[in-house]
Design an enzyme around this catalytic site. Sequence first.
Site, PDB file in Angstrom:
ATOM      1  N   CYS A  58       5.726  -7.730   9.098  1.00 22.06           N
ATOM      2  CA  CYS A  58       6.084  -7.838  10.506  1.00 22.06           C
ATOM      3  C   CYS A  58       6.829  -6.553  10.892  1.00 22.06           C
ATOM      4  O   CYS A  58       7.629  -6.033  10.128  1.00 22.06           O
ATOM      5  CB  CYS A  58       6.968  -9.022  10.862  1.00 22.06           C
ATOM      6  N   LYS A  81      -8.618  -0.730  -4.548  1.00 23.15           N
ATOM      7  CA  LYS A  81      -8.894  -0.009  -3.303  1.00 23.15           C
ATOM      8  C   LYS A  81     -10.166  -0.531  -2.655  1.00 23.15           C
ATOM      9  O   LYS A  81     -10.232  -0.739  -1.452  1.00 23.15           O
ATOM     10  CB  LYS A  81      -9.019   1.479  -3.625  1.00 23.15           C
ATOM     11  N   TRP A  84       2.879 -10.480  10.748  1.00 23.64           N
ATOM     12  CA  TRP A  84       2.085 -10.831   9.572  1.00 23.64           C
ATOM     13  C   TRP A  84       2.464 -12.273   9.271  1.00 23.64           C
ATOM     14  O   TRP A  84       3.609 -12.553   8.896  1.00 23.64           O
ATOM     15  CB  TRP A  84       2.411  -9.914   8.403  1.00 23.64           C
ATOM     16  N   ASN A  94      11.710 -10.717  11.431  1.00 23.46           N
ATOM     17  CA  ASN A  94      10.903 -10.270  10.293  1.00 23.46           C
ATOM     18  C   ASN A  94      11.579 -10.808   9.042  1.00 23.46           C
ATOM     19  O   ASN A  94      12.734 -10.486   8.779  1.00 23.46           O
ATOM     20  CB  ASN A  94      10.857  -8.727  10.256  1.00 23.46           C
ATOM     21  N   GLY A  95      10.860 -11.653   8.294  1.00 25.93           N
ATOM     22  CA  GLY A  95      11.453 -12.227   7.091  1.00 25.93           C
ATOM     23  C   GLY A  95      11.074 -13.686   6.974  1.00 25.93           C
ATOM     24  O   GLY A  95      10.132 -14.147   7.624  1.00 25.93           O
ATOM     25  N   GLU A 147      -7.002   0.621 -10.213  1.00 28.33           N
ATOM     26  CA  GLU A 147      -6.685   1.102  -8.864  1.00 28.33           C
ATOM     27  C   GLU A 147      -7.967   1.256  -8.032  1.00 28.33           C
ATOM     28  O   GLU A 147      -7.994   0.913  -6.851  1.00 28.33           O
ATOM     29  CB  GLU A 147      -5.915   2.429  -8.966  1.00 28.33           C
ATOM     30  N   HIS A 184     -15.848  -8.793 -23.797  1.00 25.50           N
ATOM     31  CA  HIS A 184     -15.217 -10.097 -24.029  1.00 25.50           C
ATOM     32  C   HIS A 184     -15.328 -11.012 -22.816  1.00 25.50           C
ATOM     33  O   HIS A 184     -14.490 -11.888 -22.626  1.00 25.50           O
ATOM     34  CB  HIS A 184     -13.758  -9.892 -24.443  1.00 25.50           C
ATOM     35  N   ARG A 235       2.381  -2.915   9.533  1.00 28.95           N
ATOM     36  CA  ARG A 235       3.196  -3.940   8.872  1.00 28.95           C
ATOM     37  C   ARG A 235       2.661  -5.355   9.092  1.00 28.95           C
ATOM     38  O   ARG A 235       3.183  -6.315   8.523  1.00 28.95           O
ATOM     39  CB  ARG A 235       4.644  -3.870   9.380  1.00 28.95           C
ATOM     40  N   LYS A 288       1.418  -3.432   5.161  1.00 35.02           N
ATOM     41  CA  LYS A 288       1.812  -2.310   4.313  1.00 35.02           C
ATOM     42  C   LYS A 288       3.094  -2.594   3.542  1.00 35.02           C
ATOM     43  O   LYS A 288       3.235  -2.225   2.396  1.00 35.02           O
ATOM     44  CB  LYS A 288       2.006  -1.082   5.194  1.00 35.02           C
TER      45      LYS A 288
HETATM   46  C1  F6R Z   1      -2.486  -1.218  -2.242  1.00 36.14           C
HETATM   47  C2  F6R Z   1      -1.162  -1.354  -1.686  1.00 36.14           C
HETATM   48  C3  F6R Z   1      -0.275  -2.415  -2.242  1.00 36.14           C
HETATM   49  C4  F6R Z   1       1.116  -1.821  -2.506  1.00 36.14           C
HETATM   50  C5  F6R Z   1       2.089  -2.925  -2.916  1.00 36.14           C
HETATM   51  C6  F6R Z   1       3.450  -2.374  -3.265  1.00 36.14           C
HETATM   52  O1  F6R Z   1      -3.219  -0.237  -1.608  1.00 36.14           O
HETATM   53  O2  F6R Z   1      -0.795  -0.624  -0.828  1.00 36.14           O
HETATM   54  O3  F6R Z   1      -0.799  -2.991  -3.378  1.00 36.14           O
HETATM   55  O4  F6R Z   1       0.999  -0.858  -3.493  1.00 36.14           O
HETATM   56  O5  F6R Z   1       2.213  -3.847  -1.876  1.00 36.14           O
HETATM   57  O6  F6R Z   1       4.028  -1.734  -2.186  1.00 36.14           O
HETATM   58  P1  F6R Z   1       5.211  -0.703  -2.355  1.00 36.14           P
HETATM   59  O7  F6R Z   1       4.690   0.444  -3.131  1.00 36.14           O
HETATM   60  O8  F6R Z   1       5.579  -0.326  -0.956  1.00 36.14           O
HETATM   61  O9  F6R Z   1       6.307  -1.418  -3.075  1.00 36.14           O
END
Ligand code: F6R
Length: 613
Positions: free
Chosen positions: A2, A490, A74, A100-101, A486, A509, A27, A608
């Site tokens: 949020c 992605k 969010w 937010n929270g 990763e 496996h 966010r 994010k």
């Molecule tokens: C993937 C992504 C998330 C963050 C995760 C941790 O692309 O962005 O998996 O890596 O939410 O976030 P931070 O690094 O901000 O603690």
Amino acid sequence: MCGIVGYVGSNLAYPVLIDGLKKLEYRGYDSAGVALHTGNSIEVYKKEGKVSALEGSVYGKNIQATIGIGHTRWATHGEPSDRNAHPHSSNSGDIAMIHNGIIENYAQLKNELLQKGYTFKSDTDSEVLVNFIEDIKINNECSLEEAVRIALKRVVGAYVILLLDKDLPDTIIAARKGSPLVIGIGDNAHYLGSDASPMLAYTKEVVYINDYELAIVRPDELVLKNLGNERITPFVQKLDIELASIEKGGFDHFMLKEIFEQPQTIFDSLRGRMDAEQQSITLSGVDKIADKLLKANRVIIVACGTSWHAGLLAEYVIEELCRINVEVEYASEFRYRNPIITDQDVIIAISQSGETADTLVALENAKKQGATIFGLVNVVGSSIARIADAGAYTHAGPEIGVASTKAFTAQLAVLYLIALKVAQLKGTIEATLFNKLLADLAKVPEHVKEILEDQDAIIQEIARKYSDARDFLYLGRGYNFPIALEGALKLKEVSYIHAEGYPAAEMKHGPIALVDDQLPVVFVATKDSYHEKIISNIQEIKARKGKVIAVVSHGDEVAADLADDVMFVPQVHEIIAPILSVIPLQLLSYHIGVNRGLDVDKPRNLAKSVTVE
Ligand code: F6R
């Protein structure tokens, strides 16, 4: 998660709020809303969907207000809908609040309010809180500020809240615990935000609000207090972020811009910290806790998501170079089990946002048990940066695309430096290897540029071939295993294609059962000590008619000939190779997401900054 914004000043508030919400949309984007004080009343506008949907619904209205608050959501409690969108109003309509929270004891508070006759329009915990505050204000015949203070003493959970009161036409009351809040100081104006991006166009002077602080914000005055009603002197800091760094700069998406920024951002992460000619590394954060690191029982790396993948690679590198026992933990698991932590442990927390709730609480717990905390964080002044005993910023600049790209490679760059520095201090690395790794690291920005220039068009073609695939498998061994994870993450995030990452040998496996002529298997197969082994793994997939896409080192004809599609990267030492191998995988995900017509910058359901657990 949020995003929250606020403005109080002498200009029209609505445009400032909308502009701020667009900057914070990363966010969360389930709904957006604003509340504006017009002098006589509080007007609330809210809409399910992105900020543009809110703008559309408000279009043509002449909102004359110089104070207001805004929210981009969010969803946690209650589905995304107009009804559950913030701001929420109290039953009398006199108070509007954004949050937010998560209020963990909202059910209990709601029951108490229901018994008193309060009614609720939404399913949110936030609507409970605004009514709880109103109830206290009425019963105690006190000011909003006092009511907030009393209410927060009973609240369990995390919050940033911003409130407007019909009786206070020039004041925003704000409070924080566990979620971020920044207040920008303008010319007879104040700006509030979950981060500094909404205020960058107006001011560079900001105050980061701490947990359990309450702010009373007017155009010409910022009063900070603790929950005991004692005044606190605001600590004003200067931002060194430029507005251009949070705009798209001619790219179609932030994600693409951020992928292409990596030659510069990796350079920025290394700049001033390493000198390949002098064979030296300067990291003041490492110096600060050097005695702890050198004597550490073990290093525990705590992180989530992409940052966890950086941590996994760091485990391989630190154990190899420094001969220190390393454990990598998912913050969400680490905080709830009962790990054995002593004052001989060093915790490295990795986080782009510096606000991830699970990581933050895991650190708080570990700190209480005496561990030393080192923060590797991108967002300057964020909560994790502030609770760490020492740390290093990644210097990747603001990352707006929800899927992390440049922050990841910046994390790797700094983790390499940390490992090399500690190995040098401990005497566990030969000078020739140290020099080779440092020299290869120095060349990474140039190599990344080369990959972007030479491979992007090729990867677009590969993406076209596989955009309709239903599943993907990503395989890698050794240092490239975290990159396989990763790459899969992605792809999932931005294309919604199911993808799994595995250690290449582990495939036999179980996951090999998935292989048929429809399954693309991405091998991260740069030249390293396990190369012959991964070539065998490629053969095993080919024998079952799987489609092989491989990231291979320039000049490796064996792997290139075996694969159906190839993405080349320059050859460097195997320890440094992962920071290059991930670049083609970022591009592949991006192009597949775009081909599928998706909003790669704001994938569904994601946010994010994960400030709820
Ligand atoms: C993937 C992504 C998330 C963050 C995760 C941790 O692309 O962005 O998996 O890596 O939410 O976030 P931070 O690094 O901000 O603690």
